[in-house]
Design a protein around this motif. Structure first.
Motif, PDB file in Angstrom:
ATOM      1  N   THR B  18       0.839  -1.200   0.000  1.00  0.00           N
ATOM      2  CA  THR B  18       0.000   0.000   0.000  1.00  0.00           C
ATOM      3  C   THR B  18       0.873   1.250   0.000  1.00  0.00           C
ATOM      4  O   THR B  18       0.533   2.258  -0.623  1.00  0.00           O
ATOM      5  N   ILE B  19       1.979   1.161   0.690  1.00  0.00           N
ATOM      6  CA  ILE B  19       2.876   2.313   0.777  1.00  0.00           C
ATOM      7  C   ILE B  19       3.613   2.582  -0.533  1.00  0.00           C
ATOM      8  O   ILE B  19       3.965   3.724  -0.833  1.00  0.00           O
ATOM      9  N   GLN B  20       3.849   1.536  -1.311  1.00  0.00           N
ATOM     10  CA  GLN B  20       4.553   1.729  -2.588  1.00  0.00           C
ATOM     11  C   GLN B  20       3.873   2.818  -3.414  1.00  0.00           C
ATOM     12  O   GLN B  20       2.664   2.924  -3.441  1.00  0.00           O
ATOM     13  N   GLU B  21       4.697   3.571  -4.101  1.00  0.00           N
ATOM     14  CA  GLU B  21       4.078   4.610  -4.918  1.00  0.00           C
ATOM     15  C   GLU B  21       3.967   4.189  -6.376  1.00  0.00           C
ATOM     16  O   GLU B  21       4.772   3.416  -6.867  1.00  0.00           O
ATOM     17  N   GLY B  22       2.953   4.724  -7.015  1.00  0.00           N
ATOM     18  CA  GLY B  22       2.746   4.457  -8.429  1.00  0.00           C
ATOM     19  C   GLY B  22       2.384   3.014  -8.691  1.00  0.00           C
ATOM     20  O   GLY B  22       1.763   2.352  -7.880  1.00  0.00           O
ATOM     21  N   GLU B  23       2.783   2.556  -9.833  1.00  0.00           N
ATOM     22  CA  GLU B  23       2.435   1.216 -10.259  1.00  0.00           C
ATOM     23  C   GLU B  23       3.609   0.266 -10.109  1.00  0.00           C
ATOM     24  O   GLU B  23       3.640  -0.786 -10.713  1.00  0.00           O
ATOM     25  N   LYS B  24       4.580   0.669  -9.337  1.00  0.00           N
ATOM     26  CA  LYS B  24       5.782  -0.133  -9.205  1.00  0.00           C
ATOM     27  C   LYS B  24       5.473  -1.565  -8.767  1.00  0.00           C
ATOM     28  O   LYS B  24       4.722  -1.789  -7.825  1.00  0.00           O
ATOM     29  N   LEU B  25       6.080  -2.507  -9.460  1.00  0.00           N
ATOM     30  CA  LEU B  25       5.879  -3.908  -9.114  1.00  0.00           C
ATOM     31  C   LEU B  25       6.944  -4.356  -8.120  1.00  0.00           C
ATOM     32  O   LEU B  25       8.118  -4.038  -8.287  1.00  0.00           O
ATOM     33  N   VAL B  26       6.512  -5.073  -7.119  1.00  0.00           N
ATOM     34  CA  VAL B  26       7.435  -5.582  -6.117  1.00  0.00           C
ATOM     35  C   VAL B  26       7.473  -7.105  -6.211  1.00  0.00           C
ATOM     36  O   VAL B  26       6.418  -7.746  -6.228  1.00  0.00           O
ATOM     37  N   GLY B  27       8.660  -7.645  -6.301  1.00  0.00           N
ATOM     38  CA  GLY B  27       8.800  -9.088  -6.419  1.00  0.00           C
ATOM     39  C   GLY B  27       8.687  -9.788  -5.081  1.00  0.00           C
ATOM     40  O   GLY B  27       8.862  -9.176  -4.026  1.00  0.00           O
ATOM     41  N   VAL B  28       8.404 -11.070  -5.121  1.00  0.00           N
ATOM     42  CA  VAL B  28       8.254 -11.847  -3.897  1.00  0.00           C
ATOM     43  C   VAL B  28       9.576 -11.870  -3.121  1.00  0.00           C
ATOM     44  O   VAL B  28       9.584 -11.959  -1.893  1.00  0.00           O
ATOM     45  N   GLN B  29      10.684 -11.775  -3.848  1.00  0.00           N
ATOM     46  CA  GLN B  29      11.984 -11.805  -3.188  1.00  0.00           C
ATOM     47  C   GLN B  29      12.120 -10.639  -2.206  1.00  0.00           C
ATOM     48  O   GLN B  29      12.478 -10.834  -1.042  1.00  0.00           O
ATOM     49  N   GLU B  30      11.792  -9.465  -2.688  1.00  0.00           N
ATOM     50  CA  GLU B  30      11.890  -8.275  -1.828  1.00  0.00           C
ATOM     51  C   GLU B  30      10.944  -8.385  -0.635  1.00  0.00           C
ATOM     52  O   GLU B  30      11.312  -8.067   0.498  1.00  0.00           O
ATOM     53  N   LEU B  31       9.744  -8.847  -0.904  1.00  0.00           N
ATOM     54  CA  LEU B  31       8.756  -8.975   0.167  1.00  0.00           C
ATOM     55  C   LEU B  31       9.198 -10.011   1.201  1.00  0.00           C
ATOM     56  O   LEU B  31       8.942  -9.851   2.399  1.00  0.00           O
ATOM     57  N   ALA B  32       9.838 -11.053   0.723  1.00  0.00           N
ATOM     58  CA  ALA B  32      10.294 -12.107   1.631  1.00  0.00           C
ATOM     59  C   ALA B  32      11.480 -11.620   2.461  1.00  0.00           C
ATOM     60  O   ALA B  32      11.556 -11.879   3.663  1.00  0.00           O
ATOM     61  N   ASP B  33      12.383 -10.907   1.809  1.00  0.00           N
ATOM     62  CA  ASP B  33      13.538 -10.368   2.534  1.00  0.00           C
ATOM     63  C   ASP B  33      13.077  -9.466   3.663  1.00  0.00           C
ATOM     64  O   ASP B  33      13.553  -9.557   4.790  1.00  0.00           O
ATOM     65  N   MET B  34      12.154  -8.607   3.335  1.00  0.00           N
ATOM     66  CA  MET B  34      11.632  -7.659   4.317  1.00  0.00           C
ATOM     67  C   MET B  34      11.174  -8.353   5.594  1.00  0.00           C
ATOM     68  O   MET B  34      11.372  -7.842   6.689  1.00  0.00           O
ATOM     69  N   GLN B  35      10.578  -9.515   5.424  1.00  0.00           N
ATOM     70  CA  GLN B  35      10.011 -10.202   6.588  1.00  0.00           C
ATOM     71  C   GLN B  35      10.839 -11.417   6.997  1.00  0.00           C
ATOM     72  O   GLN B  35      10.439 -12.168   7.881  1.00  0.00           O
ATOM     73  N   ARG B  36      11.965 -11.578   6.326  1.00  0.00           N
ATOM     74  CA  ARG B  36      12.809 -12.735   6.613  1.00  0.00           C
ATOM     75  C   ARG B  36      12.031 -14.043   6.529  1.00  0.00           C
ATOM     76  O   ARG B  36      11.955 -14.818   7.493  1.00  0.00           O
ATOM     77  N   LEU B  37      11.438 -14.217   5.365  1.00  0.00           N
ATOM     78  CA  LEU B  37      10.682 -15.428   5.102  1.00  0.00           C
ATOM     79  C   LEU B  37      11.241 -16.098   3.864  1.00  0.00           C
ATOM     80  O   LEU B  37      11.905 -15.456   3.059  1.00  0.00           O
ATOM     81  N   SER B  38      10.951 -17.371   3.715  1.00  0.00           N
ATOM     82  CA  SER B  38      11.323 -18.024   2.473  1.00  0.00           C
ATOM     83  C   SER B  38      10.366 -17.549   1.378  1.00  0.00           C
ATOM     84  O   SER B  38       9.157 -17.465   1.601  1.00  0.00           O
ATOM     85  N   PRO B  39      10.920 -17.205   0.215  1.00  0.00           N
ATOM     86  CA  PRO B  39      10.092 -16.690  -0.882  1.00  0.00           C
ATOM     87  C   PRO B  39       8.998 -17.668  -1.308  1.00  0.00           C
ATOM     88  O   PRO B  39       7.886 -17.247  -1.622  1.00  0.00           O
TER      89      PRO B  39
END
Ligand code: SF4
Ligand code: SF4
Lengths: 136, 136
Positions: B18-39
């Motif tokens: 939700t915080i991301q601006e515009g239409e930027k796509l975020v990959g699962v890798q980045e999301l997983a890193d953020m939470q220290r989870l396996s992708p």
DNA sequence: ACATTAAAGACTCTTAATGTCTGTAATTAA
DNA sequence: TTAATTACAGACATTAAGAGTCTTTAATGT
């Protein structure tokens, strides 16, 4: 994410005991028959309720259970807490200072719990008796 | 009786998107890193969110996830339902006509859910940004 | 003494949650 | 066209909790 069956059994048991008149002791056998449960399993649930101070037990022959002396103050929440424990539904162990997510979840849960706290077994029991009287 | 970890992960992910601006796509890798989870594990959660229409996915290189177009209407409840399903917390399969116990439980649960429905991700996201801006 | 009853604990079984691994399909970039 | 990147799907393993049984012990009344 559901309440356990044990909670369901506990609620039925508590309503049943609330309806009993006087100091009559009810054995686990009767309570188990009522709900078609194995007595030994229900026994564990009853022990939790007793430890929570919601019911009183008397061992030995002619023993059994009866509702606690605090009968008129027992809420649904009390029963649920006795079985499920009173931990939070949303358990983030990190607890970051002033976490917004936790705040929302906690507040929502609080809304549910205040409602559960306001509902007393005695009211439900009375309502159930009234219905039976009306033959409904 | 707790919300699953998956729900926690989903909430964090949704706030992040939700915080991301515009239409930027975020990959699962980045999301997983953020939470220290396996992708791969987070991937399953993301798929649920996508199926629930809360996020949109783009496969292929440079693909990823972004928040749904309904961004401004997504509530905490939406996220929770997408992960946990929207079943009732108290599941007595018998459903006796006019059951008093069910009534109490359902009403209490409803109180929680209306609260969760009133809390929108966008508000939390804005609040989080405001804090960051204040350097707090 | 004997029968009855609650309490406690060990144990099994089932189910759901958690997580990993592997492969497939779609898209971009070269 | 080829290769790299990425979401998606499904099989699989692991763990944790819930549900339930069985056995033993302790307390009480008859
Ligand atoms: S931000 Fe809140 S929910 Fe997220 S990890 Fe920190 S405490 Fe937990
Ligand atoms: S009385 Fe209500 S809670 Fe009890 S078995 Fe019937 S429907 Fe379920």
């Amino acid at each position: 994410m559901k309440y356990s069956n044990a909670t369901n059994y506990a609620l039925h048991t508590m309503v049943y005991l609330t309806i009993q008149e006087g100091e009559k002791l009810v054995g686990v056998q009767e309570l188990a028959d009522m709900q078609r449960l194995s007595p030994t399993y229900l026994s564990k649930i009853l022990t939790k309720l007793a430890k929570g101070g919601l019911i009183e037990s008397t061992p030995g022959a002619k023993g059994g259970y009866k509702i606690s002396r605090t009968k008129h103050e027992i809420s649904f929440l009390d029963v649920i807490n006795a079985i499920e424990g009173d931990t939070s539904l949303f358990d983030c162990t990190l607890h970051h200072e002033g976490c917004l997510i936790e705040n929302v979840m906690r507040e929502a849960e609080e809304n549910m719990k205040t409602e559960l706290k306001s509902k007393l077994l005695i009211d439900i029991a009375r309502e159930a008796e009234a219905r039976q009287f009306k033959g409904k």
